[in-house]
Design a protein around this motif. Structure first.
Motif, PDB file in Angstrom:
ATOM      1  N   ARG A 246       2.753  14.385  -5.988  1.00 54.71           N
ATOM      2  CA  ARG A 246       4.192  14.675  -6.333  1.00 54.71           C
ATOM      3  C   ARG A 246       4.523  15.824  -7.405  1.00 54.71           C
ATOM      4  O   ARG A 246       5.379  16.719  -7.236  1.00 54.71           O
ATOM      5  CB  ARG A 246       4.711  13.574  -6.986  1.00 54.71           C
TER       6      ARG A 246
ATOM      7  N   HIS B 296       4.111   4.056  -3.526  1.00 52.28           N
ATOM      8  CA  HIS B 296       4.287   5.289  -3.802  1.00 52.28           C
ATOM      9  C   HIS B 296       4.668   6.167  -3.001  1.00 52.28           C
ATOM     10  O   HIS B 296       4.650   7.395  -3.222  1.00 52.28           O
ATOM     11  CB  HIS B 296       3.120   5.562  -4.915  1.00 52.28           C
ATOM     12  N   ALA B 297       4.677   5.885  -1.578  1.00 46.60           N
ATOM     13  CA  ALA B 297       4.966   6.994  -0.668  1.00 46.60           C
ATOM     14  C   ALA B 297       6.416   7.000  -0.334  1.00 46.60           C
ATOM     15  O   ALA B 297       7.120   5.904  -0.493  1.00 46.60           O
ATOM     16  CB  ALA B 297       4.198   6.565   0.700  1.00 46.60           C
ATOM     17  N   SER B 298       7.077   8.181  -0.180  1.00 49.48           N
ATOM     18  CA  SER B 298       8.367   8.624  -0.024  1.00 49.48           C
ATOM     19  C   SER B 298       8.780   8.208   1.445  1.00 49.48           C
ATOM     20  O   SER B 298       7.817   8.348   2.308  1.00 49.48           O
ATOM     21  CB  SER B 298       8.872   9.843  -0.491  1.00 49.48           C
TER      22      SER B 298
ATOM     23  N   LEU C  10      -3.071   5.699   4.243  1.00 51.23           N
ATOM     24  CA  LEU C  10      -3.232   5.231   3.019  1.00 51.23           C
ATOM     25  C   LEU C  10      -4.190   3.816   2.813  1.00 51.23           C
ATOM     26  O   LEU C  10      -3.792   2.699   2.177  1.00 51.23           O
ATOM     27  CB  LEU C  10      -1.864   4.851   2.032  1.00 51.23           C
TER      28      LEU C  10
ATOM     29  N   THR D 212       3.090  16.666   0.380  1.00 51.00           N
ATOM     30  CA  THR D 212       3.284  15.491   0.946  1.00 51.00           C
ATOM     31  C   THR D 212       2.133  14.356   0.683  1.00 51.00           C
ATOM     32  O   THR D 212       0.892  14.803   1.034  1.00 51.00           O
ATOM     33  CB  THR D 212       3.707  15.980   2.437  1.00 51.00           C
ATOM     34  N   LEU D 213       2.591  13.411   0.772  1.00 53.47           N
ATOM     35  CA  LEU D 213       1.548  12.153   0.597  1.00 53.47           C
ATOM     36  C   LEU D 213       1.241  11.955   1.985  1.00 53.47           C
ATOM     37  O   LEU D 213       1.446  10.897   2.762  1.00 53.47           O
ATOM     38  CB  LEU D 213       1.793  10.940  -0.043  1.00 53.47           C
TER      39      LEU D 213
ATOM     40  N   MET E 115      -8.005   9.524   2.640  1.00 53.91           N
ATOM     41  CA  MET E 115      -7.914   8.920   1.314  1.00 53.91           C
ATOM     42  C   MET E 115      -8.706   7.423   1.562  1.00 53.91           C
ATOM     43  O   MET E 115      -8.820   6.955   0.480  1.00 53.91           O
ATOM     44  CB  MET E 115      -6.499   8.934   0.881  1.00 53.91           C
TER      45      MET E 115
ATOM     46  N   PRO F 240       0.650  -1.435  -0.195  1.00 53.98           N
ATOM     47  CA  PRO F 240      -0.207  -0.043   0.148  1.00 53.98           C
ATOM     48  C   PRO F 240       0.897   1.170   0.039  1.00 53.98           C
ATOM     49  O   PRO F 240       0.371   2.247  -0.366  1.00 53.98           O
ATOM     50  CB  PRO F 240      -0.875  -0.161   1.356  1.00 53.98           C
TER      51      PRO F 240
ATOM     52  N   ASP G  87      -2.467  11.242   4.699  1.00 52.67           N
ATOM     53  CA  ASP G  87      -3.689  10.489   4.590  1.00 52.67           C
ATOM     54  C   ASP G  87      -4.741  11.303   4.335  1.00 52.67           C
ATOM     55  O   ASP G  87      -5.637  10.971   3.642  1.00 52.67           O
ATOM     56  CB  ASP G  87      -3.939   9.787   5.939  1.00 52.67           C
TER      57      ASP G  87
ATOM     58  N   ASP H  29      10.152   2.647  -2.561  1.00 52.91           N
ATOM     59  CA  ASP H  29      10.615   3.903  -3.138  1.00 52.91           C
ATOM     60  C   ASP H  29      12.056   3.752  -2.925  1.00 52.91           C
ATOM     61  O   ASP H  29      12.761   4.885  -2.549  1.00 52.91           O
ATOM     62  CB  ASP H  29       9.798   5.024  -2.443  1.00 52.91           C
TER      63      ASP H  29
ATOM     64  N   SER I  90       9.761  10.769   3.242  1.00 52.44           N
ATOM     65  CA  SER I  90       9.041  12.053   3.831  1.00 52.44           C
ATOM     66  C   SER I  90       7.842  12.044   4.048  1.00 52.44           C
ATOM     67  O   SER I  90       7.502  12.586   5.185  1.00 52.44           O
ATOM     68  CB  SER I  90       9.654  13.399   2.860  1.00 52.44           C
ATOM     69  N   ASP I  91       7.071  11.468   2.972  1.00 52.43           N
ATOM     70  CA  ASP I  91       5.570  11.079   3.023  1.00 52.43           C
ATOM     71  C   ASP I  91       5.269  10.401   4.330  1.00 52.43           C
ATOM     72  O   ASP I  91       4.482  11.211   4.983  1.00 52.43           O
ATOM     73  CB  ASP I  91       5.068  10.476   2.013  1.00 52.43           C
TER      74      ASP I  91
END
Lengths: 430, 295
Positions: free
Chosen positions: B62, A27-29, A223, B67-68, B116, A24, B70, A124, A31-32
């Motif tokens: 991105r 695609h999260a870095s 996520l 920032t990704l 999300m 899941p 929730d 990632d 930092s994310d």
């Protein structure tokens, strides 16, 4: 001037559920994920606009572009932008080492509160330019004339397109961590059955911790994930026995189940002086009272790569004036079930304790009923730098619920290092 | 008002073909081509089950600089509502085609952060035509609900250039630009990257060659990218519930170097995007806090 040493409180922690690699969080870095874990902590402890003494975190697999990863995450968060931050990297020891770094500054009165943490993604992952290609490009940069640069083009080869992929490999031995651990397992005679049993216990204990709500204030969903993705309760010895060994050859005892999978995740812990926590009506779950880091020579002295915690522990126990049996809870990071079992065996072994640790008597055995009682890395997964924060927050909460007692953390790290620490309940040691 | 429910987002590319057809003289006489109506049709389009997908959200975040987390960016819900805008504008009795319309203003109200993992229902309607200094304008009004709670609202104002009412010309107040806090370099392919992440493949954003027939010398970046980039720059100071209003001024040709200015006060945030060299105004915006709804 001798500084006064203050007690350091663990106020609480937060993490995102850990995901399996390319799951899941694909695609999260870093930092994310670190931002997501930090957001939840800020929300839970009302830290919006707060200027903290320091935020220290790190990642093992880090992109070169992530200069000042932690500082940039702080700037994107609701903490006051005047909060300083820095990165630490010590393989799987990162999360606990950052905790010690922040705790020590609080103890010395240099700061009043801080956040420690760690994050890692194996999805990632940083791919680098092929080293040969990198050299050609750097040379091109050094040559002033176009003709010379064009000549360099003749050095380009199709194979140079292949990127350099970070490998889970010890630079000086060429062996992976799993292969190193397989050698340890064989030297210490750790059986497949014992490893599988520890694995099942880990999954069942973590599942029980979720079921009774123990994790509710230790993590925030991210996520779409609300529990650790790797968690598989209700596995049986028969099911695990069917798995083929992945390390140590066909006769090996280590499988995909009794080794941690590659994982993605992040964790953070809020640490403070007692005064700071009390002034804000924040809880004190436990105190960090001792810590020790040790390293061994796995290259020339043929020590087991992941045996450094076995060395760190007695040094710390002596300084604290207690024995290995004086704990109510043991948190030994389950990088591999075999690592935990080798460490316990080493502490029980008179020869190892005499010859390697220089002690007249072995440290002795522990009551395994007190080991990783809310589950360990085998069940939760192990995003390298995020494991320390998960364990510190979980142990502090366990000690707080007990109201008294003492717990110990032991974490092995790549490159032959190990970090251990002691937490004591705010109600005091028993 | 008639309501039509869509099971999933309509495909955007055929909608663009439809949107462009009215540019061919006489094409609007055909029954399936927009352009026959005198005013905006009274129709409500609804997508009842909108879910988020981490991969698409990550790609959007991105390219915009978010920032990704929730919680999804408020501008991302606009992206989810956008196919409904296009579908509505593709109706045969819509007075003109969507291609050639100018997005002049966008207001988003986020009543609370949206996770999300939530499922939303999104509906879109259009306002009546009203006069503008340079033609006629109308609003596409979008609303997102989680269960029965309205969590998000968006109003996009579009201008159809033509015979206008010059008395309506807006005099831009002579207020000083907010102080510059950042410089952004927008690379030539940014329009294509944002098109891929948002689904808005209007040809004016893709290549100079595809922008030229529509009256632009160079490809221009999507206004909603610029708005999103501004919100990303403000992520640490945005309240949980807010209204963000932006006015799109001169388009940003690609590539470009622009400045972002911001001024934070107790009344809210004022921000602006300008050309870094010439100071050409591209975007003016404000953020004000609104009462937060509970989850």
């Amino acid at each position: 001037m001798t500084p006064t040493v203050r007690r350091v409180a663990v106020v609480g922690g937060n993490r995102i559920p850990f995901a399996r690699s390319n799951g899941p969080y694909a695609h999260a870095s870093n930092s994310d994920m670190l931002a997501a874990a930090l957001d939840g902590l800020i929300e839970r402890y009302n830290l919006q606009g707060e200027t903290l003494g320091e935020v220290v975190a790190g990642a093992v697999l880090k992109h070169p572009r992530d200069r000042d990863l932690t500082r940039e995450v702080v700037l994107g968060s609701k903490l006051a932008p005047e909060t300083p931050a820095y990165d630490v990297q010590q393989a799987c020891g990162t999360g606990l080492e950052t905790t010690i770094a922040v705790a020590n500054k609080i103890a010395l009165g240099q700061i009043d509160a801080g956040i420690a943490g760690g994050v890692d993604t194996t999805s990632d992952a940083p791919l680098a330019l092929n080293d040969d290609l990198r050299e050609v490009l750097l040379d091109a940069n050094r040559i002033p004339d176009t003709a010379g640069r064009l000549k360099l083009l003749t050095r380009l080869r199709p194979g140079m397109i292949k990127p350099a992929i970070p490998a889970n490999q010890e630079p000086r031995t060429g062996l992976s961590m799993g292969e190193h651990c397989a050698i340890m397992a064989s030297e210490w005679g750790i059986t497949r059955e014992a490893q599988d049993e520890l694995t099942i216990r880990s999954h069942n204990a973590l599942a029980a911790a979720y079921d009774k709500g123990f994790q509710d204030d230790l993590l925030t969903p991210y996520l779409g994930l609300e529990r650790d993705q790797n968690l598989r309760p209700g596995s049986t010895p028969e099911k695990l026995a069917k798995l083929k060994p992945v390390f140590g050859g066909p006769e090996g005892t280590m499988t995909a189940a009794n080794s941690t999978p590659l994982s993605d995740g992040a964790s953070v812990v809020l640490l403070a002086s007692e005064e700071w926590a009390k002034a804000r009506n924040l809880p004190i779950l436990a105190y960090i009272t001792e810590a020790q880091t040790a390293a061994i020579d796995h290259v020339h002295k043929r020590e087991g790569l992941l045996m450094a915690p076995a060395y760190a522990m007695p040094t710390m126990l002596d300084r604290a004036g207690i024995t290995l049996q004086d704990f109510d809870v043991y948190e030994i990071h389950e990088a591999f079930a075999a690592q935990v079992l080798c460490t316990l065996a080493a502490w029980e072994d008179p020869v190892f304790c005499k010859e390697r640790l220089g002690r007249s008597a072995p440290l002795g055995s522990i009551d395994t009923e007190k080991l990783n009682i809310n589950g360990g890395s085998l069940a939760a997964g192990h995003p390298f730098a995020a494991t320390g924060g998960r364990i510190v927050a979980g142990l502090a909460k366990e000690l707080s619920e007990r109201g008294s007692g003492r717990g110990v953390i032991s974490i092995c790290a790549a490159a032959g290092q190990g970090v251990v620490a002691i937490l004591e309940s705010a109600g005091g040691a028993k | 008002m008639a309501t039509r429910e869509l099971s999933g987002p309509p495909s955007i590319l055929p909608l663009y073909a439809k949107a462009a057809l009215p540019m061919i003289p006489g094409a609007s006489l055909l029954p399936f081509v927009p352009g026959s109506g005198k005013d905006v049709p009274e129709l409500e389009l609804v997508m009842p089950e909108v879910t988020f997908d981490a991969k698409s959200l990550a790609a959007y975040n991105r390219v915009c600089g978010f920032t990704l987390r929730d919680a999804v960016p408020s501008t991302y819900i606009h992206v989810l509502a956008f196919p409904l805008h296009m579908a509505l504008m593709g109706e045969p009795n819509f007075p003109f085609g969507a291609v050639g319309l100018v997005h002049v203003n966008n207001t988003i109200t986020q009543h609370r952060p949206v996770s999300m993992s939530e499922t939303l229902s999104i509906k879109v309607t259009a306002s009546k035509l009203r006069p503008h200094a340079k033609g006629k304008q109308f609003d596409m009004v979008a609303q997102a609900k989680a269960g029965r709670t309205i969590v998000w609202e968006g109003v996009s104002t579009y201008l159809r250039l033509g015979k206008g009412d010059p008395s309506l010309k807006v005099q831009h107040e002579k207020v000083e630009d907010p102080p510059v806090s950042a410089t952004w370099r927008l690379e030539g392919g940014l329009g294509r990257r944002y098109a891929g992440a948002s689904g808005d493949r209007n040809p004016i954003h893709l290549y100079d060659l595809t922008a030229k027939p529509l009256g632009f010398n160079k490809a221009i970046i999507h206004g909603m990218w610029t708005k999103a980039r501004c919100l990303a720059a403000l992520e640490s100071v945005l309240p949980d519930a807010y209204k963000v209003d932006v006015q799109f001024r001169k388009p940003i040709p690609l590539p470009s170097k622009v400045t972002f200015g911001e001024e934070i006060s107790k009344d809210g945030i004022r921000f602006a995007v300008r050309n870094a060299r010439k100071g050409t105004p591209h975007l003016d915006g404000t953020v004000v806090q609104v009462a937060a709804k509970k989850r």
